[in-house]
Structures are given as C-alpha cells and as structure tokens.
Write a protein that holds these residues in place. Structure first.
Motif, mmCIF file in Angstrom:
data_model
loop_
_atom_site.group_PDB
_atom_site.id
_atom_site.type_symbol
_atom_site.label_atom_id
_atom_site.label_comp_id
_atom_site.label_asym_id
_atom_site.label_seq_id
_atom_site.Cartn_x
_atom_site.Cartn_y
_atom_site.Cartn_z
ATOM 1 N N PHE A 152 3.146 1.223 -0.056
ATOM 2 C CA PHE A 152 2.130 0.920 -1.056
ATOM 3 C C PHE A 152 1.079 -0.037 -0.507
ATOM 4 C CE2 PHE A 152 1.502 1.806 -5.544
ATOM 5 C CZ PHE A 152 0.505 0.906 -5.887
ATOM 6 N N VAL A 153 1.512 -1.127 0.147
ATOM 7 C CA VAL A 153 0.534 -2.107 0.627
ATOM 8 C C VAL A 153 -0.283 -1.550 1.791
ATOM 9 C CG1 VAL A 153 1.810 -4.110 -0.198
ATOM 10 C CG2 VAL A 153 2.259 -3.250 2.095
ATOM 11 N N TRP A 154 0.323 -0.719 2.654
ATOM 12 C CA TRP A 154 -0.453 -0.106 3.734
ATOM 13 C C TRP A 154 -1.414 0.940 3.195
ATOM 14 C CZ3 TRP A 154 -1.545 -1.809 8.305
ATOM 15 C CH2 TRP A 154 -0.679 -2.675 8.954
ATOM 16 N N GLY A 155 -1.019 1.640 2.132
ATOM 17 C CA GLY A 155 -1.944 2.568 1.486
ATOM 18 C C GLY A 155 -3.138 1.837 0.902
ATOM 19 N N TYR A 156 -2.877 0.680 0.273
ATOM 20 C CA TYR A 156 -3.980 -0.128 -0.263
ATOM 21 C C TYR A 156 -4.884 -0.616 0.863
ATOM 22 C CZ TYR A 156 -6.316 -4.160 -2.354
ATOM 23 O OH TYR A 156 -7.265 -5.072 -2.767
ATOM 24 N N CYS A 157 -4.293 -1.029 1.990
ATOM 25 C CA CYS A 157 -5.085 -1.481 3.131
ATOM 26 C C CYS A 157 -5.986 -0.364 3.652
ATOM 27 C CB CYS A 157 -4.141 -1.977 4.226
ATOM 28 S SG CYS A 157 -4.955 -2.825 5.599
ATOM 29 N N ALA A 158 -5.476 0.875 3.657
ATOM 30 C CA ALA A 158 -6.289 2.018 4.093
ATOM 31 C C ALA A 158 -7.429 2.287 3.120
ATOM 32 C CB ALA A 158 -5.405 3.254 4.239
ATOM 33 N N VAL A 159 -7.163 2.153 1.825
ATOM 34 C CA VAL A 159 -8.196 2.428 0.816
ATOM 35 C C VAL A 159 -9.353 1.448 0.933
ATOM 36 C CG1 VAL A 159 -8.664 2.345 -1.671
ATOM 37 C CG2 VAL A 159 -6.679 3.600 -0.816
ATOM 38 N N VAL A 160 -9.071 0.170 1.214
ATOM 39 C CA VAL A 160 -10.146 -0.819 1.317
ATOM 40 C C VAL A 160 -10.811 -0.802 2.684
ATOM 41 C CG1 VAL A 160 -9.108 -2.303 -0.425
ATOM 42 C CG2 VAL A 160 -8.562 -2.687 1.976
ATOM 43 N N ILE A 184 -10.764 7.970 -2.168
ATOM 44 C CA ILE A 184 -10.042 7.239 -3.209
ATOM 45 C C ILE A 184 -10.779 5.948 -3.545
ATOM 46 C CG2 ILE A 184 -7.898 6.023 -3.760
ATOM 47 C CD1 ILE A 184 -6.413 8.063 -2.067
ATOM 48 N N ARG A 185 -11.312 5.263 -2.526
ATOM 49 C CA ARG A 185 -12.066 4.029 -2.755
ATOM 50 C C ARG A 185 -13.279 4.289 -3.645
ATOM 51 N NH1 ARG A 185 -12.499 2.600 2.118
ATOM 52 N NH2 ARG A 185 -14.557 3.405 2.632
ATOM 53 N N ASP A 186 -13.989 5.392 -3.417
ATOM 54 C CA ASP A 186 -15.131 5.718 -4.260
ATOM 55 C C ASP A 186 -14.706 6.002 -5.692
ATOM 56 O OD1 ASP A 186 -16.746 5.400 -2.102
ATOM 57 O OD2 ASP A 186 -17.173 7.526 -1.781
ATOM 58 N N MET A 187 -13.581 6.685 -5.876
ATOM 59 C CA MET A 187 -13.087 6.973 -7.220
ATOM 60 C C MET A 187 -12.706 5.686 -7.946
ATOM 61 S SD MET A 187 -10.734 10.299 -6.277
ATOM 62 C CE MET A 187 -9.861 10.209 -7.836
#
Length: 422
Positions: free
Chosen positions: A221-229, A139-142
């Motif tokens: 949502f915020v933990w998902g964002y933390c995982a993406v970064v 997801i981060r690459d996308m």
C-alpha cells in the motif's frame, strides 16, 4: 554495522557522481526550434497554459532519451492523459549555457535545462493503449480531480498535502509557508507516509491476517502511494524507512533510525545518482539527520520529556539539519518555524488523515464524503490563515549569505559528533 552503511552511502555518492559526469558529457545539443515527439509523463495546467513533461523525446527524427518540458495553450491538451504521445513543432527551445559539469548536472536533475514552447495549432495527441508504467500517473490525475470536486477552495492545499502537487497554489500562499518554515507540509514526506501507514496498519490489525501478511499488505500500500505521487525523494526516503522498520518488527529484530536513513539514501542513489543534487533529497535527508542526532542527544541529556518536549526537540533537530541547505536555496531561514510547527503539525495530522479517509469514503459513500469534506476544508482554511499570520510577524525570515559547501558539511558532521551515536 552503522559505519558500514555510512561507508556504502559515501561510496555510492562517489560512483554515482562519476557515472553522472560521464553521461552528462554526451547530452544532445538542442537547436532553437524543431519538431518534437515524446511520451507524456505529467501534465499541469494553470490559467490556460499547459506544462507537459515528456519522456524519451525525439527531436527532428533523432531519439535523444532525454526529458523535456513543453508549454502550450492548445485546447487539445484537455483530452491528453499520461502515457499518450505528444507531437508538435516547437518554435522556441530554451537551453541555457552549462559552465561546469556541476551546473549541468543540477539543471538536468531538476529538469531546468530545457523548455520548449509549442504553438496552439501545432499540437497532436495520439491516444495509447494500457501501459503499466503510466498507471500511477493516471491514478494521480483521477485523485486530483476528486479532490477538486470535494474540497472546493481548499483543494489546492489538500492536493499539495496528499499528492505533493503545488501547481494551483498562489505565489502568496507558497511564500507564506516558506516564511513560516512549514513548506514541508506541502511536500509528500515522512509525515504523510507515516499517517497513511498508521491508518492502514490499524485497519489491517482488525483483520485475521497473520503478522507477516499484514506487513506485506502494508508495504504494498505505501509503495503504491509512493508510485502515485511520482516517487519524490522525500516520499521514497520515508517509504524505505517504513519498509525496513516494519520488516525488522515482523522478524523480531532491532530497528535503528540512522541505519534506516543510510539504507534509504543508498537505495535512492542506486536508482538515480542525480537525486543527490535535488533540493528535495537534500532537505529531506538533512531534516531526518538532524532529528536522529539532535533529538537523540536532547533525549539523553534530559530523559522523560513529555509530548511538548519531544515535539520541540524534534522540531529543533529538523531545523538545525536544514538550516544551511535552506540558506543555499532560499537565501534565508525562518525564525518562527518553531512557533508555526506547534500548531501546524497537529492540524496537518488531522487534515491528512481525514483527506485519506474522505477519498476512500467517496468510492462507496459519496454523500458522506461530501459532508465530511466541508469540515476538513474548514480546517485547511484555518491552517492557511495561521501560516499567513505567522509569516507576517516582523523578522519572520532571516536573510543571510549562503554557506560554502565545506562549512555545510562540517556543520552537519558536528551534529553527529554531538549525538549519542558517537
């Protein structure tokens, strides 16, 4: 209760350091060359050179359970994704001498310990099926590709602010932000998690969901964002603190900044004790420590400060917290950071919030997102110009010898003793 949390953190540091010291004694000795294989954790490309971080590396058929950074110019890498299997023959593996356990642990924690070069014709990529643990990296690459498409020349800065990816930033830009004392803008921290949390929270308030359901949705949502970064220490610290605060509010309980900070440190060190040795962990927690102590002391000394006074006290507290650590890692401190933060923080707030909104808008309304991104890119270029101008002020960076560890700890402890907590 606050003292109990502080005691737990100190115990965890001791236990974690003992565990890390024992584990690091058994690290595999690496040869100068050999065949390597591993799962791709992250990929970075700069000027045709690919830098790949591999997990669970197999060296000459022996499983090492270690990470390894690999560099190659192979065109095969343009088809690789996180989660794929990398194979190749490394004609050069650099592994420095480790004089002490501290040196060994710090290099290991920051992935400085091993670097391999693989020839252009030696690379083989095996595509793999869906693996859950690599979904955030994909997801981060996308998202990075979408930022490149939307923001043009401003894309490197936006990727640094949204994803913490500073690969495409020029050395001149990085140096300018460091001299101006605003390099924290380019790392995912409490500033960015806070902006995202406020935006999502405002959207959830318009729904008919209950308060606890809204809190659960916000935390997901915020933990998902933390995982993406990629779970950097500063983002994990901010996410834990946001989570504790939201849970306290949902349950009608009091929330305390210092308790939340200690709990975040405890959870991070339980997850990975070697985070203690990483610059991101030390700078992030020292900045919030300074805000929690110095800002609280100033607010008690002069209550009723306006927004400018609160901004100045927050900036002063953060700078006092990170000064001794900045001296150790960067051999200097920025004396213009107060001036730079006054115009950068409002701009960064607007840019980060706009970037999140534009990325969400691009999923359904690409035309509108393309138009809005041009305005946001203009703000980014304005911020870059302001940072470069501030960095050129004579004497912007004050060079000083690094403080010893004992002096650093004494200085940070003195901030606590001067605060209303004591």
């Amino acid at each position: 209760r606050r003292g109990f949390f502080v005691m737990l953190v100190l115990m965890m540091i001791g236990i974690g350091w003992g565990r890390a010291s024992f584990s690091l004694q058994r690290i595999t000795a690496w040869p100068e060359e050999g065949r390597i294989q591993g799962d791709i954790h992250e990929i970075q490309e700069q000027e045709g050179v690919y830098t790949i971080l591999l997990d669970d590396v197999v060296l000459n058929g022996v499983q090492t359970k270690e990470q390894l950074r690999v560099r190659t110019k192979s065109d095969t890498m343009q088809y690789a994704r996180p989660g794929d299997v990398f194979e190749g023959y490394a004609f050069s593996i650099w592994a420095p001498e480790m004089d002490s356990v501290w040196d060994r642990a710090q290099r290991y924690a920051n992935h400085w310990d091993k670097l391999a070069w693989v020839g252009e014709t030696e690379v083989k990529i095996t595509q793999t099926e869906f693996r859950l643990r690599f979904v955030p990296a994909r997801i981060r690459d996308m998202v990075a590709d979408r930022i490149d498409t939307l923001f043009g020349r401003a894309a490197p800065t936006v990727k640094g602010m949204v994803l913490g990816d500073k690969t495409d930033l020029s050395d001149e830009q990085k140096t300018g932000y460091e001299r101006a004392g605003i390099s924290h803008i380019l790392a995912v921290s409490g500033l960015h998690v806070g902006f995202l949390g406020v935006m999502v929270s405002n959207l959830l308030r318009r729904s008919r969901l209950g308060r606890r359901t809204q809190t659960a949705s916000l935390l997901c949502f915020v933990w998902g964002y933390c995982a993406v970064v990629g779970f950097p220490a500063s983002a994990v610290r901010a996410t834990v603190m946001v989570s504790v605060r939201q849970c306290n509010l949902a349950c009608g309980r009091r929330t305390d900044l210092l308790e939340n900070l200690c709990l975040a440190a405890l959870l991070i060190l339980l997850w990975n004790p070697l985070q203690l040795l990483m610059p991101g962990f030390q700078l992030s927690f020292a900045a919030v420590w300074g805000i929690a102590t110095v800002s609280a002391a100033l607010a008690r000394w002069k209550p009723g400060m306006g927004w400018l006074g609160r901004s100045l006290s927050t900036s002063l507290g953060a700078q006092l917290g990170i000064w001794p650590i900045s001296l150790y890692f960067f051999e200097g401190i920025s004396v213009v950071s107060f001036l730079a933060n006054l115009f950068v923080i409002p701009l960064a707030s607007l840019i980060t919030s706009s970037a999140f909104a534009i990325l969400l808008c691009s999923l359904g309304l690409p035309g509108l997102a393309a138009g809005l991104s041009k305005a946001a890119a203009g703000l980014v270029l304005l911020m870059n110009y302001g940072a470069a101008w501030t960095a050129r002020i004579p004497g912007a960076l004050l060079t000083m010898p690094a403080w010893p560890v004992s002096a650093t700890l004494l200085f940070l402890a003195s901030l606590f003793f001067l605060s209303p907590y004591c």
